[in-house]
Design an enzyme around this catalytic site. Structure first.
Site, PDB file in Angstrom:
ATOM      1  N   CYS D  33       6.201   2.221   8.243  1.00 33.27           N
ATOM      2  CA  CYS D  33       5.243   1.357   7.560  1.00 33.27           C
ATOM      3  C   CYS D  33       4.448   2.108   6.498  1.00 33.27           C
ATOM      4  CB  CYS D  33       4.279   0.743   8.563  1.00 33.27           C
ATOM      5  SG  CYS D  33       5.128  -0.279   9.754  1.00 33.27           S
ATOM      6  N   CYS D 103      -5.362  -0.234   7.488  1.00 34.88           N
ATOM      7  CA  CYS D 103      -5.630   1.212   7.452  1.00 34.88           C
ATOM      8  C   CYS D 103      -6.841   1.547   8.323  1.00 34.88           C
ATOM      9  CB  CYS D 103      -5.904   1.689   6.031  1.00 34.88           C
ATOM     10  SG  CYS D 103      -4.463   1.565   4.962  1.00 34.88           S
TER      11      CYS D 103
END
Ligand SMILES: Cc1ncc(COP(=O)(O)O)c(C=O)c1O
Ligand SMILES: Cc1ncc(COP(=O)(O)O)c(C=O)c1O
Lengths: 145, 393, 393, 145
Positions: D33, D103
C-alpha cells in the site's frame, strides 16, 4: 460561401421584374421549401426569346440562378432555351455550394414552366418539353397573419 | 457604417479583453496540470477552484455542484444521457419541449433509439411551454423534465419556477438548458427548483470550448466522459485551465454588470422593434413580448426569404441570423418557428437580431434603415409579393 | 536553481508563445461562430479548415477524416463507445492492453457494464504488448482493437504496424491512443493501418481543452456528442476556434521541429539515465530501452516512496511525476508498473521525468544531483532500507 | 495540498532514526500500500517514554504523521501514549487531506505495535492494548531486482 459571380448576380440581378402580357409565364418551387421562381418570356413570332424576366423568393443562390438563367435564354430560340440545363447555369456562375444545387434545378424548371405556358397559350407542342411538376399552385399553405 | 455591426450575440459573443487577459498567464506561465502535486501546478488548481466558486455563487449553488465541460452541448448530452442511465431502474421517460436546442433534441432522438420514451410538450404562439400539457405528460416512469431557460431563437423565457415545482411535486429531476439565459438573467437554482443546469462560456463573452453542468447534490448521474479522476471523478480529461479561468472572469463581469446591460439592451431592443413595426409593413415579432431575453429580437418579414436578407445585411456590415432553412443546411425552416405555429414561408422570412451592451443607438438606427431598404428590395423581387399586391388591388 | 525545472511534459506542456499568438485574434477580433453565414464568420471557418488541413497532412489523412474534440479523453471515449454502438450487429468484443490510459480503461469498464466484452492483453517486462496473446484473443465478434501508440508512464512504443496488420487481416477496426506519441513520432495512418487515432493538443505545446479523433473514411461511428451540425454532423457544439487554431499551429511547429527536438531530447534523456544508473544504487529503468519516447525516463528507486521524492524534488524547483498510489488518490500504484511485473513497493518508488526541448544539460545535471541527495535522504528514513542493509551485513 | 506543519515535519522530521536495544519496536503498514512505519521506544523503569524514534517508507503525510507521533508520545507514560489517537496527530499537524487520513491511523498503530512489543518483551500486560494487526511480516511480496 458563394462565388463572386453568384454574389454579383444576387446583388445586381439581371432582368428582374415582370413582362406585361408575356408570351409565357412559369412559376415553380414552393414557399414551404423556401424557394419560388417565376419566369416571364417574351417570344417573337419566329420563336426567339426577345426578352426574359424573373421574380424569385429564395436564398442568394436562388436569385443568382434565376438571374443567370434569364441571361442564358435571352436571344435564344425556344429549342435552344430548352437545352439550357441547370449545369450550364451553375457553370456560368462558377459553381454553387452542394446544398444549393437544387436552386439551379429550379431555374431550369422555371424556364421549362414558362415555355410550357407559352406552348399551351399558343397551342403548339415543343419537342422534348413535358408538363412541369413543381408549380406554385400545388402549394398547400397560405400566408396568414 | 464602416465598422461591422454585430447583432448575433446568441450565436456567439466577443471574448472580453479582460477575460483574455485573465486567461493569458495560464498558457505560457502557469501552464501546469492541476492534477500534478508540485507547487507549480497547485496555483492552477487554485485558479480552477476560484472560477468554480464564482460560478457556484452566481447560481446560489455549492462549489461541489459545478462540473466543467467542453460547452453547452456536452452539458446537455451529459444531463440527459446519464440521467437515463443512472435512473433506469426508476423509469425511461423524459419530458422536454418542442423548442429545445438541437443539443437536447438530437440527444433525445439518440436516447429514443436506446429505449427512452420522450414526450415533446407544445408551446403556445409566443413560445411559452404549455404547463397543463407538461403536467399531463408525467408518468410513474418519468425520470427527467428538461426545459430550456430561454429560447435561443425567439428569446422567450420559460416559467422555470413553475416547472421546478411540478418536478419537485412528482419527485422528478429537472434540468434546464440555460445556455442563453445564464449571464443575462438572475438564476438561483434553489429558488427555482433546478436540479441540473447547462451553460456555455462563449455566450456570455467568455471563451469557446468551455461550459459547465450544475448537478444538485444527490442527483446520481455518473460520468459521460470516462478517464482520469478530474472534476471529482465525474468528468475526465485534463482541465482546460485557461478556459475555466476565462469562464470565471466572464461570469464575474456578467454578474456585476447584469442590471446595467439589461437596461441598455432592453432600451435598444425595444427601439429596434418599435421602429421596424412602425416603418415596415407585413412583419411580425416572434416570441413573447414581455417574457423575453433582454437582447433578443426576432422578426418574420412576409414575402421574403431569410438568407437573402442576411446576405444583404452582411454586405452592409450587419451580422445577423435567420431561422431560414437555407442557413442551416437543412430543408425545413427552424423547428422553433414552426412550433409557435408559423407557416413555412413565414418562418423562412425570419430575422434574429441579438444585441450586446456594445451596440449603440446609431447602429440600431442604421440597421433599421438597412432592413427597410433590403426588405423592400427583396419584396420587389418576390413573386409572392407580386401576387399579394395584385390580389389586393 | 532559481528557475523551475519542468520535467513533466507527459502531464502537460507549456503552450508555445507562437501558438498563443496565433490564437489571440480569435478571441476578441475574429470571434464569430463558424456556422454563421456572414463574411465575418467565414474567416473563422477558413481558420478551422486550415488547422484541419495541417493536422490531416501530419498523419497522411484526408481533411474529412479529422474531427475536433475537447481532448484526448473525449476522443478515446468516442472511439470506443461509438464503435461499440455502431458495430453491435457484428459483435461486442473489444481487445485492448493492460497499460492503456484510464481514458481507455475506464471507458472499457463502462462498456463492460453495458454488455461489452473486453480482453486486456498483457505486456512484457518492457511494456511491449504480447502480439501472440493479442492474436489469440481475436474472436468472430471482435469489433475493435485499441492499443496505445506509446505509453504515458514508461514511454514504451508499441508495435503499431504489426497490430494494424493483424487488425486488417481479421477485418477489425484498429484504434490507437496517440496522445503521447503524436508530435513526437512520425505517424502515417495508412502505412500503419490505423483506423482511428486520438490526440490532445496540450501534450504538444498546444492549448488545453482541444483534441481530435481521426476516423478513417468508411468507419461507421456516429456522434458521441449530439446537437448542432458541426464537424460534418459528427461532433456537435460551437467550435472552439482559438483552440483549433492553436492546435494547428502547435502541430505545424511540432512537425517542423520533430527531428531536432528528438535528437536533443534523446541526448538529454540518455545522459540522465546513464548518470542515475551509474551514481545511484538499487534503481531500475522502467520501459523499453530502445522502443521508447524520446523524452521519457522512468525509474524505480528501491526502498523509497514516490510522493516523498516528488515533494522533495518540488522543494528544489523540479517538477516531476510518479506512479505512486499517493499521487493519484487511489490505493494501488500505477497499473502500468504493475503490468510490467513490478512488485507494489517498487512501483511505489517510481519517478517519471519527461523532457522538452527547453530543458538544458545544466538542468539535467542539477536534477541528477538532487535526485541523488534526496534518494539518499529518504533511504536513511526508510525501514525497508534499514532491513536490507542489516540483512546484507 | 499539505499544511505548513505537515511540510515542516516532512522536510525536518523530528526523531528520525533508530534506537539500539530499544524497549519496544513496532512496524506497521505494508509496502504494497506504499506505507510502512517503524517506531522505536525507549521506556524507563517507571514506564515513561524517554525516547522515541521512527523510520518511515511512505508519502509526505506518512513521514509527517510519524514525526509528529514521536513528538506526542515522548515524555509520556505508556498509558498516556496509548491514548494518543490519530485525531490528535492530525490536529497537531493542522489537518491532513482526506485521502491521507489513513497515514495518521498508521502512526497510531505504529505506537501501539511498539508498545505491544515492549509489553511482550517485558512480559507485562498493558490495559486496553491488543495485538496490532498490520505487521510488516504479513507482507507477501518481496523486492526483487
Ligand atoms: C496516453 C494518454 N491518453 C489520453 C490522455 C488524456 O488526454 P486529455 O487529458 O488531454 O483528455 C492522456 C493524458 O492525460 C494520455 O497520456
Ligand atoms: C439554448 C442552447 N443550448 C445549447 C447550445 C450549445 O452550446 P455550445 O455550442 O456552446 O455547445 C446553444 C448554442 O449553440 C444554445 O443556444
Amino acid at each position: 460561401m458563394y462565388t463572386e459571380k453568384v454574389m454579383d448576380h444576387f446583388t445586381h440581378p439581371r432582368n428582374m421584374g415582370e413582362i406585361e402580357n408575356a408570351s409565357g409565364v412559369g412559376t415553380v418551387g414552393n414557399a414551404k421549401c423556401g424557394d419560388i421562381m417565376r419566369m416571364y418570356l417574351d417570344i417573337d413570332d419566329n420563336g426567339v426569346i426577345r426578352d426574359c424576366k424573373f421574380k424569385t423568393f429564395g436564398c442568394g443562390a436562388a436569385v443568382a440562378t434565376s438571374s443567370m438563367a434569364t441571361e442564358l435564354v435571352k436571344g435564344k430560340s425556344v429549342q435552344e432555351a430548352l437545352s439550357v440545363t441547370n449545369k450550364a447555369v451553375m457553370e456560368a456562375l462558377d459553381g454553387l455550394p452542394p446544398v444549393k444545387v437544387h436552386c439551379s434545378l429550379l431555374a431550369e424548371e422555371a424556364i421549362h414552366a414558362a415555355l410550357w405556358d407559352y406552348a399551351e397559350k399558343h397551342n403548339i407542342k415543343i419537342e422534348g418539353l413535358s408538363k412541369p411538376k413543381n408549380d406554385i399552385s400545388e402549394e398547400e399553405e397560405k400566408p396568414e397573419y | 457604417m464602416e465598422n461591422k455591426i454585430y447583432l448575433d450575440n446568441a450565436a456567439t459573443t466577443k471574448t472580453r479583453p479582460e477575460v483574455v487577459e485573465a486567461m493569458l498567464p495560464y498558457f505560457t506561465e502557469k501552464f501546469g496540470n492541476p492534477s500534478s502535486i508540485y507547487e507549480f501546478a497547485s496555483q492552477n488548481r487554485k485558479a480552477v477552484d476560484e472560477a468554480r466558486e464564482i460560478i457556484a455563487k452566481s447560481l446560489g449553488a455549492d462549489i461541489s455542484e459545478i462540473y466543467f465541460t467542453a460547452g453547452g452541448t456536452e452539458s446537455d448530452n451529459w444531463a440527459l444521457k446519464e440521467t437515463f442511465d443512472a435512473y433506469a431502474s426508476k423509469g425511461n421517460h423524459i419530458i422536454t419541449s418542442k423548442i429545445e436546442h438541437h443539443a437536447i433534441l438530437h440527444t433525445c432522438e439518440y436516447l429514443e433509439k436506446h429505449g427512452c420514451e420522450v414526450t415533446y410538450v407544445d408551446v403556445d404562439e409566443n413560445g411559452v411551454i404549455k404547463l397543463d400539457q407538461l403536467k399531463k405528460a408525467i408518468r410513474p416512469t418519468t425520470i427527467l423534465i428538461s426545459v430550456m431557460f430561454a429560447n435561443n431563437e425567439i428569446g422567450t423565457i420559460q416559467p422555470i419556477k413553475e416547472i421546478g415545482e411540478i418536478a419537485k411535486q412528482h419527485n422528478i429531476l429537472f434540468h434546464t438548458d440555460a445556455v442563453q439565459a445564464y449571464g443575462q438573467l438572475p438564476i438561483d437554482v434553489n429558488e427555482l427548483g433546478i436540479d441540473m443546469l447547462s451553460a456555455s462560456a462563449h455566450k456570455l463573452h467568455g471563451p469557446k470550448g468551455i461550459g459547465f453542468l450544475y448537478i444538485r447534490k444527490g442527483a446520481k448521474l455518473h460520468s459521460l466522459i470516462h478517464g482520469g479522476a478530474q472534476e471529482r471523478q465525474r468528468r475526465a480529461g485534463t482541465e482546460n485551465v485557461p478556459g475555466i479561468v476565462g469562464f470565471g472572469k466572464a461570469v464575474e463581469i456578467a454578474m456585476a454588470t447584469m442590471e446595467d446591460r439589461k437596461k441598455k439592451e432592453i432600451y435598444l431592443r425595444d427601439k429596434l422593434m418599435k421602429r421596424v413595426l412602425a416603418e415596415i409593413p407585413y412583419v411580425r415579432v416572434n416570441g413573447d413580448r414581455s417574457r423575453r431575453l433582454p437582447n433578443n429580437v426576432n422578426f418574420s418579414f412576409q414575402f421574403i426569404e431569410g438568407e437573402s436578407l442576411l446576405i444583404m445585411l452582411d454586405m452592409n456590415n450587419i451580422c445577423a441570423s435567420s431561422g431560414s432553412a437555407c442557413t442551416s443546411g437543412s430543408l425545413d425552416p427552424s423547428h422553433v418557428l414552426l412550433a409557435i405555429g408559423l407557416p413555412h414561408e413565414i418562418a423562412h422570412g425570419s430575422l434574429r437580431l441579438t444585441l450586446s451592451e456594445e451596440n449603440t443607438e446609431e447602429e440600431i438606427d442604421y440597421t433599421v434603415d438597412k432592413i427597410k431598404e433590403i426588405v423592400d428590395k427583396l419584396r420587389q423581387m418576390s413573386p409572392l409579393y407580386e401576387d399579394f399586391i395584385k390580389k389586393r388591388s
